[in-house]
Design a protein around this motif. Structure first.
Motif, mmCIF file in Angstrom:
data_model
loop_
_atom_site.group_PDB
_atom_site.id
_atom_site.type_symbol
_atom_site.label_atom_id
_atom_site.label_comp_id
_atom_site.label_asym_id
_atom_site.label_seq_id
_atom_site.Cartn_x
_atom_site.Cartn_y
_atom_site.Cartn_z
ATOM 1 N N VAL A 1 -112.849 -38.091 9.893
ATOM 2 C CA VAL A 1 -112.914 -37.851 11.327
ATOM 3 C C VAL A 1 -111.647 -38.365 11.982
ATOM 4 O O VAL A 1 -111.218 -39.497 11.727
ATOM 5 C CB VAL A 1 -114.129 -38.568 11.941
ATOM 6 C CG1 VAL A 1 -114.123 -38.440 13.457
ATOM 7 C CG2 VAL A 1 -115.424 -37.994 11.365
ATOM 8 N N GLN A 2 -111.061 -37.542 12.816
ATOM 9 C CA GLN A 2 -109.909 -37.968 13.604
ATOM 10 C C GLN A 2 -110.220 -37.784 15.084
ATOM 11 O O GLN A 2 -110.771 -36.762 15.488
ATOM 12 C CB GLN A 2 -108.668 -37.175 13.234
ATOM 13 C CG GLN A 2 -108.109 -37.513 11.859
ATOM 14 C CD GLN A 2 -106.786 -36.841 11.590
ATOM 15 O OE1 GLN A 2 -106.560 -35.717 12.014
ATOM 16 N NE2 GLN A 2 -105.906 -37.528 10.878
ATOM 17 N N LEU A 3 -109.878 -38.806 15.865
ATOM 18 C CA LEU A 3 -110.048 -38.779 17.307
ATOM 19 C C LEU A 3 -108.682 -39.001 17.937
ATOM 20 O O LEU A 3 -108.012 -39.982 17.619
ATOM 21 C CB LEU A 3 -111.011 -39.879 17.763
ATOM 22 C CG LEU A 3 -112.406 -39.865 17.139
ATOM 23 C CD1 LEU A 3 -113.179 -41.114 17.556
ATOM 24 C CD2 LEU A 3 -113.171 -38.620 17.545
ATOM 25 N N VAL A 4 -108.293 -38.112 18.828
ATOM 26 C CA VAL A 4 -106.970 -38.203 19.450
ATOM 27 C C VAL A 4 -107.133 -38.216 20.967
ATOM 28 O O VAL A 4 -107.585 -37.233 21.566
ATOM 29 C CB VAL A 4 -106.074 -37.028 19.030
ATOM 30 C CG1 VAL A 4 -104.712 -37.141 19.704
ATOM 31 C CG2 VAL A 4 -105.919 -36.993 17.515
ATOM 32 N N GLU A 5 -106.751 -39.340 21.560
ATOM 33 C CA GLU A 5 -106.845 -39.486 23.016
ATOM 34 C C GLU A 5 -105.577 -38.983 23.690
ATOM 35 O O GLU A 5 -104.489 -39.023 23.108
ATOM 36 C CB GLU A 5 -107.050 -40.950 23.426
ATOM 37 C CG GLU A 5 -108.283 -41.618 22.880
ATOM 38 C CD GLU A 5 -107.985 -42.491 21.692
ATOM 39 O OE1 GLU A 5 -108.734 -43.465 21.460
ATOM 40 O OE2 GLU A 5 -106.994 -42.208 20.985
ATOM 41 N N SER A 6 -105.737 -38.556 24.916
ATOM 42 C CA SER A 6 -104.605 -38.160 25.742
ATOM 43 C C SER A 6 -105.000 -38.308 27.204
ATOM 44 O O SER A 6 -106.168 -38.487 27.527
ATOM 45 C CB SER A 6 -104.184 -36.721 25.447
ATOM 46 O OG SER A 6 -105.232 -35.822 25.739
ATOM 47 N N GLY A 7 -103.986 -38.251 28.074
ATOM 48 C CA GLY A 7 -104.259 -38.278 29.509
ATOM 49 C C GLY A 7 -103.949 -39.583 30.203
ATOM 50 O O GLY A 7 -104.067 -39.689 31.423
ATOM 51 N N GLY A 8 -103.575 -40.600 29.441
ATOM 52 C CA GLY A 8 -103.232 -41.857 30.073
ATOM 53 C C GLY A 8 -101.898 -41.779 30.799
ATOM 54 O O GLY A 8 -101.183 -40.780 30.721
ATOM 55 N N GLY A 9 -101.583 -42.846 31.518
ATOM 56 C CA GLY A 9 -100.315 -42.878 32.233
ATOM 57 C C GLY A 9 -100.310 -43.920 33.323
ATOM 58 O O GLY A 9 -101.199 -44.779 33.385
ATOM 59 N N LEU A 10 -99.322 -43.817 34.185
ATOM 60 C CA LEU A 10 -99.167 -44.724 35.323
ATOM 61 C C LEU A 10 -99.684 -44.036 36.580
ATOM 62 O O LEU A 10 -99.301 -42.891 36.876
ATOM 63 C CB LEU A 10 -97.695 -45.083 35.495
ATOM 64 C CG LEU A 10 -97.317 -45.910 36.731
ATOM 65 C CD1 LEU A 10 -97.986 -47.280 36.675
ATOM 66 C CD2 LEU A 10 -95.800 -46.034 36.836
#
Length: 117
Positions: A2-11
């Motif tokens: 299983v691979q989980l890839v997060e995105s959407g973070g930032g300042l």
């Protein structure tokens, strides 16, 4: 595997919004629960929000009314909509998924969220 890839973070400035995404390899229907955790420097990792396979959700008191967790089974993706962000929301946010057949938790690599003016 299983691979989980997060995105959407930032300042983002205080009062702003962000939406985090967690894309899973394969169907997320196999997970009994999925959630978002966060860890600030020098702090322990804490649960922010979770959602079980039946759709019931749970939130930390500190984010109730501001954050919303959801899942899109067709896209195999978990989301965290974060509104009215505060500086104390600054942390690395991690996606978590529990696979019940082997009673194992999987984690993503994390995405940094920084709330600052």
């Amino acid at each position: 595997q299983v691979q989980l890839v997060e995105s959407g973070g930032g300042l983002v400035q205080p009062g702003g919004s962000l939406r985090l995404s967690c894309a899973a390899s394969g169907s997320i229907r196999r997970f009994s629960a999925m959630g978002w955790y966060r860890q600030a420097p020098g702090e322990q990792r804490e649960l922010v929000a979770s959602i079980i396979s039946l759709g019931r959700t749970r939130y930390a008191d500190s984010v109730t009314g501001r954050f919303s967790i959801s899942r899109d089974n067709a896209k195999n993706t978990l989301y965290l909509q974060m509104n009215s962000l505060k500086p104390e929301d600054t942390a690395v946010y991690y996606c978590n998924a529990r696979l019940p057949v082997i009673d194992h938790d999987y984690w993503g690599q994390g995405t940094q969220v920084t709330v600052s003016s």
